[in-house]
Design a protein around this motif. Structure first.
Motif, PDB file in Angstrom:
ATOM      1  N   ALA A 289       1.052  -1.221   0.078  1.00 30.18           N
ATOM      2  CA  ALA A 289      -0.061   0.040   0.045  1.00 30.18           C
ATOM      3  C   ALA A 289       0.924   1.249  -0.057  1.00 30.18           C
ATOM      4  O   ALA A 289       2.106   1.123   0.265  1.00 30.18           O
ATOM      5  N   PRO A 290       0.318   2.376  -0.222  1.00 32.78           N
ATOM      6  CA  PRO A 290       1.217   3.561  -0.233  1.00 32.78           C
ATOM      7  C   PRO A 290       1.599   3.979   1.229  1.00 32.78           C
ATOM      8  O   PRO A 290       0.813   4.188   2.117  1.00 32.78           O
ATOM      9  N   LEU A 291       2.920   3.917   1.470  1.00 29.49           N
ATOM     10  CA  LEU A 291       3.536   3.987   2.662  1.00 29.49           C
ATOM     11  C   LEU A 291       4.855   4.372   2.733  1.00 29.49           C
ATOM     12  O   LEU A 291       5.408   4.612   1.739  1.00 29.49           O
ATOM     13  N   LEU A 292       5.371   5.100   3.864  1.00 28.67           N
ATOM     14  CA  LEU A 292       6.851   5.286   4.029  1.00 28.67           C
ATOM     15  C   LEU A 292       7.611   4.109   4.213  1.00 28.67           C
ATOM     16  O   LEU A 292       7.265   3.638   5.338  1.00 28.67           O
ATOM     17  N   THR A 293       8.254   3.851   3.370  1.00 26.11           N
ATOM     18  CA  THR A 293       9.278   2.494   3.685  1.00 26.11           C
ATOM     19  C   THR A 293      10.391   3.097   4.772  1.00 26.11           C
ATOM     20  O   THR A 293      11.234   3.699   4.491  1.00 26.11           O
ATOM     21  N   GLY A 294      10.260   2.553   6.062  1.00 26.41           N
ATOM     22  CA  GLY A 294      10.958   2.820   6.986  1.00 26.41           C
ATOM     23  C   GLY A 294      12.465   2.348   6.791  1.00 26.41           C
ATOM     24  O   GLY A 294      12.766   1.135   6.414  1.00 26.41           O
ATOM     25  N   VAL A 295      13.591   2.984   7.495  1.00 29.29           N
ATOM     26  CA  VAL A 295      14.563   2.555   7.322  1.00 29.29           C
ATOM     27  C   VAL A 295      14.909   1.251   8.270  1.00 29.29           C
ATOM     28  O   VAL A 295      15.482   0.152   7.688  1.00 29.29           O
ATOM     29  N   THR A 296      14.268   1.049   9.248  1.00 29.26           N
ATOM     30  CA  THR A 296      14.218  -0.298  10.106  1.00 29.26           C
ATOM     31  C   THR A 296      13.421  -1.302   9.170  1.00 29.26           C
ATOM     32  O   THR A 296      14.105  -2.475   9.412  1.00 29.26           O
ATOM     33  N   MET A 297      12.654  -0.939   8.390  1.00 26.39           N
ATOM     34  CA  MET A 297      11.891  -1.962   7.627  1.00 26.39           C
ATOM     35  C   MET A 297      12.677  -2.693   6.775  1.00 26.39           C
ATOM     36  O   MET A 297      12.936  -3.608   6.433  1.00 26.39           O
TER      37      MET A 297
ATOM     38  N   SER B  54       7.598  -1.467  13.867  1.00 28.03           N
ATOM     39  CA  SER B  54       9.049  -1.059  13.964  1.00 28.03           C
ATOM     40  C   SER B  54       9.171   0.372  13.228  1.00 28.03           C
ATOM     41  O   SER B  54       8.417   0.823  12.546  1.00 28.03           O
ATOM     42  N   ASN B  55      10.333   1.070  13.958  1.00 22.14           N
ATOM     43  CA  ASN B  55      10.744   2.313  13.609  1.00 22.14           C
ATOM     44  C   ASN B  55      12.067   2.500  14.205  1.00 22.14           C
ATOM     45  O   ASN B  55      12.783   1.357  14.392  1.00 22.14           O
TER      46      ASN B  55
ATOM     47  N   ASP C 179      14.816  -9.230  16.059  1.00 20.42           N
ATOM     48  CA  ASP C 179      15.859  -8.426  16.749  1.00 20.42           C
ATOM     49  C   ASP C 179      17.131  -8.874  16.355  1.00 20.42           C
ATOM     50  O   ASP C 179      18.166  -7.913  16.376  1.00 20.42           O
ATOM     51  N   ARG C 180      17.459 -10.214  16.030  1.00 24.24           N
ATOM     52  CA  ARG C 180      18.770 -10.416  15.396  1.00 24.24           C
ATOM     53  C   ARG C 180      19.129  -9.732  14.216  1.00 24.24           C
ATOM     54  O   ARG C 180      20.198  -9.426  13.962  1.00 24.24           O
ATOM     55  N   ALA C 181      18.009  -9.834  13.243  1.00 28.39           N
ATOM     56  CA  ALA C 181      18.343  -8.951  11.870  1.00 28.39           C
ATOM     57  C   ALA C 181      18.482  -7.631  12.248  1.00 28.39           C
ATOM     58  O   ALA C 181      19.362  -7.014  11.445  1.00 28.39           O
ATOM     59  N   TYR C 182      17.841  -7.015  13.060  1.00 30.18           N
ATOM     60  CA  TYR C 182      18.129  -5.556  13.419  1.00 30.18           C
ATOM     61  C   TYR C 182      19.475  -5.323  14.158  1.00 30.18           C
ATOM     62  O   TYR C 182      20.129  -4.449  13.802  1.00 30.18           O
ATOM     63  N   GLY C 183      19.621  -6.335  15.046  1.00 28.67           N
ATOM     64  CA  GLY C 183      21.016  -6.208  15.756  1.00 28.67           C
ATOM     65  C   GLY C 183      22.247  -6.072  14.683  1.00 28.67           C
ATOM     66  O   GLY C 183      23.345  -5.709  15.227  1.00 28.67           O
ATOM     67  N   ASP C 184      22.242  -7.050  13.777  1.00 25.30           N
ATOM     68  CA  ASP C 184      23.084  -7.281  13.049  1.00 25.30           C
ATOM     69  C   ASP C 184      23.483  -6.409  11.810  1.00 25.30           C
ATOM     70  O   ASP C 184      24.201  -6.455  10.839  1.00 25.30           O
ATOM     71  N   ALA C 185      22.311  -5.408  11.577  1.00 21.78           N
ATOM     72  CA  ALA C 185      22.418  -4.353  10.676  1.00 21.78           C
ATOM     73  C   ALA C 185      23.790  -3.638  10.612  1.00 21.78           C
ATOM     74  O   ALA C 185      24.202  -3.261  11.763  1.00 21.78           O
TER      75      ALA C 185
END
Length: 264
Positions: free
Chosen positions: A185-193, A226-227, A253-259
């Motif tokens: 849908a129309p949305l802001l693709t977040g950096v965390t996303m 997420s944000n 959490d692992r995917a975000y932590g390893d970013a």
């Protein structure tokens, strides 16, 4: 004992903001921004934030916004505030009769998204030009206040027909037992996303984008938001309940932590 909040420290174009500088966002506030967390002078997904600022500047003003200039301004503002951990916002404005984008950097206290399960209230609102993150979004602020006054944690923005888009200040994702599903849908693709998509791909957990509706929420086993402040499970959207999938949350959490992180 609580730590006192860091008073917002503001610089405009690399110098402490004056009252005259602050007239720009106050009276000529047509602009854009990105927000991120700094820890030990590093930022997750910094390149994505810089790309967002450049793309928005081109969209709104027709000119690029140099990444190295922005990065240097953020570092200068952190030096000025005397901190290594902070919540930072970078705003781009084009004041009247001004040839170059004015860059305002605000530095505040570090923030964290509560890991407690969240409740979302659906509202009939979709942002105009959703790909540009803009300050002073009245509709988002209004509906988020409505949601919180009704006992919810966050508003869930929906288009006509109950099409799910995003939270007021978050992206929302779903788990169908096979894939992580982001609303198409129309949305802001977040950096965390984006960081989660990339991180999950590295672990072999698939992500997809497809239409999600309020009526179809019962098809999903779990949900999360997420944000830039983090990730949290969702336990309720309106009257639809979700279990907290601990395995999914650990993977997120692992995917975000390893970013990847970069210094400022």
């Amino acid at each position: 004992m609580t730590t006192p909040a860091l008073p917002p420290y503001v610089e405009m174009n690399g110098r402490p903001a004056t009252a005259e500088d602050l007239r720009v966002p106050a009276f000529a506030g047509f602009g854009h921004f990105t927000a991120f967390q700094v820890r030990d002078r590093e930022v997750r997904g910094l390149g994505l934030h810089l790309d967002r600022l450049d793309a928005a500047n081109r969209e709104l003003f027709g000119v690029p916004l140099d990444a190295e200039r922005v990065r240097a301004l953020v570092g200068h503002a952190l030096d000025g505030a005397g901190v290594r951990d902070a919540s930072v916002r970078v705003h781009g404005y084009l004041p009247p009769d001004h040839p170059e984008t004015a860059v305002m950097v605000t530095v505040g206290a570090p923030a964290h998204l509560s890991a407690a399960p969240q409740s979302l209230m659906s509202v009939p609102f979709a942002r105009a030009l959703p790909q540009v993150k803009r300050p002073g979004e009245f509709g988002q602020a209004y509906y988020r206040r409505r949601a919180r006054s009704s006992g919810f944690d966050e508003a869930l923005l929906t288009a006509p027909g109950g099409v799910v888009a995003e939270g007021a200040i978050t992206n929302v994702g779903f788990w169908d037992g096979t894939s992580v599903v982001w609303p198409d849908a129309p949305l802001l693709t977040g950096v965390t996303m984006t960081l989660l998509e990339d991180g999950l791909a590295r672990t072999g957990r698939p992500t997809v984008r497809r239409p999600v509706t309020l009526e179809g929420l019962v098809a999903y086993r779990a949900a999360f938001v997420s944000n830039s402040q983090g990730i949290a499970p969702v336990h309720r959207i309106d009257d639809t309940s979700f279990a907290v999938d601990e395995v999914l949350m650990k993977d997120l959490d692992r995917a975000y932590g390893d970013a990847p992180r970069a210094g400022v």
